[in-house]
Design an enzyme around this catalytic site. Structure first.
Site, PDB file in Angstrom:
ATOM      1  N   GLU A 303       0.823  -1.202   0.000  1.00 14.58           N
ATOM      2  CA  GLU A 303       0.000   0.000   0.000  1.00 14.58           C
ATOM      3  C   GLU A 303       0.865   1.263   0.000  1.00 14.58           C
ATOM      4  O   GLU A 303       0.445   2.322  -0.459  1.00 14.58           O
ATOM      5  CB  GLU A 303      -0.905  -0.024   1.228  1.00 14.58           C
ATOM      6  CG  GLU A 303      -2.246   0.611   1.012  1.00 14.58           C
ATOM      7  CD  GLU A 303      -3.218   0.297   2.135  1.00 14.58           C
ATOM      8  OE1 GLU A 303      -3.856  -0.776   2.073  1.00 14.58           O
ATOM      9  OE2 GLU A 303      -3.332   1.093   3.075  1.00 14.58           O
ATOM     10  N   HIS A 329       7.713 -26.805   0.975  1.00 13.12           N
ATOM     11  CA  HIS A 329       6.891 -27.877   0.434  1.00 13.12           C
ATOM     12  C   HIS A 329       5.758 -27.318  -0.407  1.00 13.12           C
ATOM     13  O   HIS A 329       4.782 -28.024  -0.678  1.00 13.12           O
ATOM     14  CB  HIS A 329       6.322 -28.720   1.584  1.00 13.12           C
ATOM     15  CG  HIS A 329       7.379 -29.229   2.507  1.00 13.12           C
ATOM     16  ND1 HIS A 329       8.022 -30.437   2.320  1.00 13.12           N
ATOM     17  CD2 HIS A 329       7.956 -28.668   3.606  1.00 13.12           C
ATOM     18  CE1 HIS A 329       8.923 -30.609   3.282  1.00 13.12           C
ATOM     19  NE2 HIS A 329       8.919 -29.545   4.072  1.00 13.12           N
ATOM     20  N   LYS A 443     -13.131   2.181  -1.260  1.00 11.94           N
ATOM     21  CA  LYS A 443     -14.078   2.358  -0.144  1.00 11.94           C
ATOM     22  C   LYS A 443     -15.291   3.174  -0.592  1.00 11.94           C
ATOM     23  O   LYS A 443     -16.428   2.856  -0.278  1.00 11.94           O
ATOM     24  CB  LYS A 443     -13.386   3.085   1.014  1.00 11.94           C
ATOM     25  CG  LYS A 443     -12.414   2.233   1.817  1.00 11.94           C
ATOM     26  CD  LYS A 443     -11.912   3.035   3.013  1.00 11.94           C
ATOM     27  CE  LYS A 443     -10.900   2.267   3.826  1.00 11.94           C
ATOM     28  NZ  LYS A 443     -10.431   2.986   5.005  1.00 11.94           N
TER      29      LYS A 443
HETATM   30  O1  PA5 Z   1      -3.284   1.579   6.002  1.00 16.46           O
HETATM   31  C1  PA5 Z   1      -4.364   2.071   5.697  1.00 16.46           C
HETATM   32  O2  PA5 Z   1      -4.511   3.296   5.614  1.00 16.46           O
HETATM   33  C2  PA5 Z   1      -5.582   1.223   5.444  1.00 16.46           C
HETATM   34  O3  PA5 Z   1      -5.277  -0.122   5.325  1.00 16.46           O
HETATM   35  C3  PA5 Z   1      -6.551   1.367   6.612  1.00 16.46           C
HETATM   36  O4  PA5 Z   1      -5.926   1.002   7.800  1.00 16.46           O
HETATM   37  C4  PA5 Z   1      -7.804   0.518   6.414  1.00 16.46           C
HETATM   38  O5  PA5 Z   1      -8.401   0.824   5.197  1.00 16.46           O
HETATM   39  C5  PA5 Z   1      -8.787   0.757   7.550  1.00 16.46           C
HETATM   40  O6  PA5 Z   1      -9.102   2.119   7.657  1.00 16.46           O
HETATM   41  P1  PA5 Z   1      -9.642   2.723   8.985  1.00 16.46           P
HETATM   42  O7  PA5 Z   1      -8.630   2.601  10.053  1.00 16.46           O
HETATM   43  O8  PA5 Z   1      -9.954   4.150   8.659  1.00 16.46           O
HETATM   44  O9  PA5 Z   1     -10.881   1.955   9.349  1.00 16.46           O
END
Ligand code: PA5
Length: 456
Positions: A303, A329, A443
């Site tokens: 990410e 394996h 989202k």
């Molecule tokens: O790292 C990130 O920004 C995302 O993976 C968020 O943690 C994830 O989408 C969850 O978002 P939130 O903490 O706003 O619920």
């Protein structure tokens, strides 16, 4: 035979500091598919620039753009409040932790890593609710007693649909059994200090609410209340976790790769991608309880670095998780003989909490004579050495991070190391390692489908 518990030995740096063996990432060890040392030298001005930018953007504690790299110090002030809430959570037998992605993967990784060893004293059982699985949640609630169960809803934005919907289900279950007022005393939220649905709910209902520092993104937040609250409740020494992060930060102050392990690793992964076309980055712990650490790493790397640069070219390598010995394996065949597009990082453990001798009765002695006097620990160590050797012999670049033990302190070092490597790599690629625009559009679209504004 009963396993032997390893006695804590007198600490030397080798006992407490993680160490990195990067020799097999270099061309002088593995040949043409490794990085030429001259290429790292040639990158030194770029590395110094990345380090200067990182240092500059870290200034200002929790207000800094790169606040995620200051948490070992910046969280000290909030620790007493977190620990006091954790103490209240310890009155329960079970705690459900709801959150997804960065609001969940780090805490699951640390909880799993320390499940067998470094706990001050056992606390409530943690149950993680991240992905929506109606059957799992239904069955989980059926096995828990509402009066002995607390819930922590973790969401930085305070409105992520998977977290919000599952929290609504769990709240209703608590209220149905306990009544509204008693149920409120069993709920905690960890969210933005000002905004979002969870924050607003905590205000109207008087729920206990801890802040996620606004400048710290989800995948970098395990060392905030996101991770510290549930981990402290379950008995993890969160002060040691932060101390480990501080130890690593102190080792990464130099602008030179030769004196800064995070900078050297970032340089190697970057050069292996852009010069050697190593587009898959495989993390392979030879420690089963670091399996979920792999998932945390995968999100952090993917990410943060999977982005388009301003000139339109793609950045980042695909993180792949594996675990030794299982994936010998499963995936090793492909690793060795398929496309030569991979770099391997092994995590190896120096000292286990337990040593488990292998009993060798007469019926097994002729078949396994080499096991005489050996422990399970020796078998796994041999498997790791063999896998690393064969990968090196095939000429694939690889690195090993040695963890002296699996303690909260060492995990803190490892978390800080990876966060730093990721931020440095982002700067080298010329992208922003802290945002996630594609995740945010996913989202938004999911909500539009629920509203009926979008159809398949
Ligand atoms: O790292 C990130 O920004 C995302 O993976 C968020 O943690 C994830 O989408 C969850 O978002 P939130 O903490 O706003 O619920």
């Amino acid at each position: 035979m009963t396993p032997h518990q390893n006695k804590p030995a007198v600490s030397s740096p080798a006992d407490i500091l993680l160490s990195i063996d990067a020799r097999s990432a270099y061309a002088d060890a593995i040949g043409g598919e490794g990085v030429a040392r001259a290429d790292v030298d040639a990158l030194s001005a770029e590395l110094a620039r990345a380090h200067a930018l990182m240092t500059e953007r870290r200034r200002g504690g929790l207000e800094a753009e790169y606040a995620c790299l200051n948490l070992h110090d910046a969280m000290q002030e909030s620790l007493p409040a977190i620990e006091s809430d954790a103490e209240r959570l310890r009155a329960f037998t079970d705690v459900i932790v709801i959150g997804i992605g960065g609001s969940n993967l780090g805490v699951m990784a640390v909880a799993q890593a320390l499940a067998y060893g470094d706990r001050k004293n056992a606390g409530p059982r943690l149950h993680f609710v991240d992905n929506i699985d109606p059957d799992y949640l239904h069955d989980l609630l059926a096995t828990l007693r509402a009066e002995a169960t607390a819930v922590i809803a973790v969401s930085k934005s305070g409105g992520t649909i998977e977290t919000a919907t599952q929290y609504l289900v769990i709240r209703e279950w608590l209220e149905r059994t306990r009544g509204r007022d008693a149920a409120r005393a069993q709920q905690w939220v960890v969210t933005d200090p000002q905004q979002g649905w969870l924050r607003a709910l905590s205000r109207t209902e008087g729920l206990r609410a801890l802040p996620v520092p606004p400048k710290v993104g989800g995948r970098y937040s395990v060392l905030t209340a996101v991770g510290l609250l549930p981990l402290a409740a379950s008995g993890v020494d969160v002060r040691a976790l932060l101390a480990g992060a501080r130890t690593n930060a102190a080792r990464c102050e130099s602008p030179r790769a030769s004196d800064n392990p995070a900078l050297e690793l970032a340089a190697l992964y970057y050069l292996l991608d852009v010069r050697k076309d190593k587009r898959l980055s495989i993390l392979m712990p030879y420690v089963h309880s670091l399996r979920l650490f792999g998932d945390w790493y995968r999100q952090l790397w993917a990410e943060s670095l999977g982005k388009r640069r301003t000139d339109g070219t793609p950045a980042g390598t695909l993180p792949v998780t594996a675990v030794g010995a299982i994936d010998q394996h499963s995936q090793l065949q492909m690793y060795l003989e398929s496309r030569r597009d991979k770099v391997f990082t092994f995590l190896a453990l120096g000292r286990w909490t337990h040593e488990v001798p292998i009993p060798l009765p007469e019926s097994a002695r002729a078949t396994f004579p080499y096991l005489a006097g050996k422990r399970l620990n020796d078998v796994l160590a041999a498997e790791f050495l063999a896998t690393r050797q064969v990968i090196t012999d095939y000429g694939h670049p690889n690195l090993t991070i040695h963890l002296p033990r699996l303690t909260a302190d060492v995990l803190g070092q490892l978390i800080d190391l990876y966060q730093r490597v990721t931020v440095y790599a982002g700067i080298l690629y010329g992208i922003n390692p802290l945002d996630q625009p594609a995740v945010e559009s996913g989202k938004r679209l999911a909500v539009q489908y629920l509203q009926g504004a979008k159809q398949t």
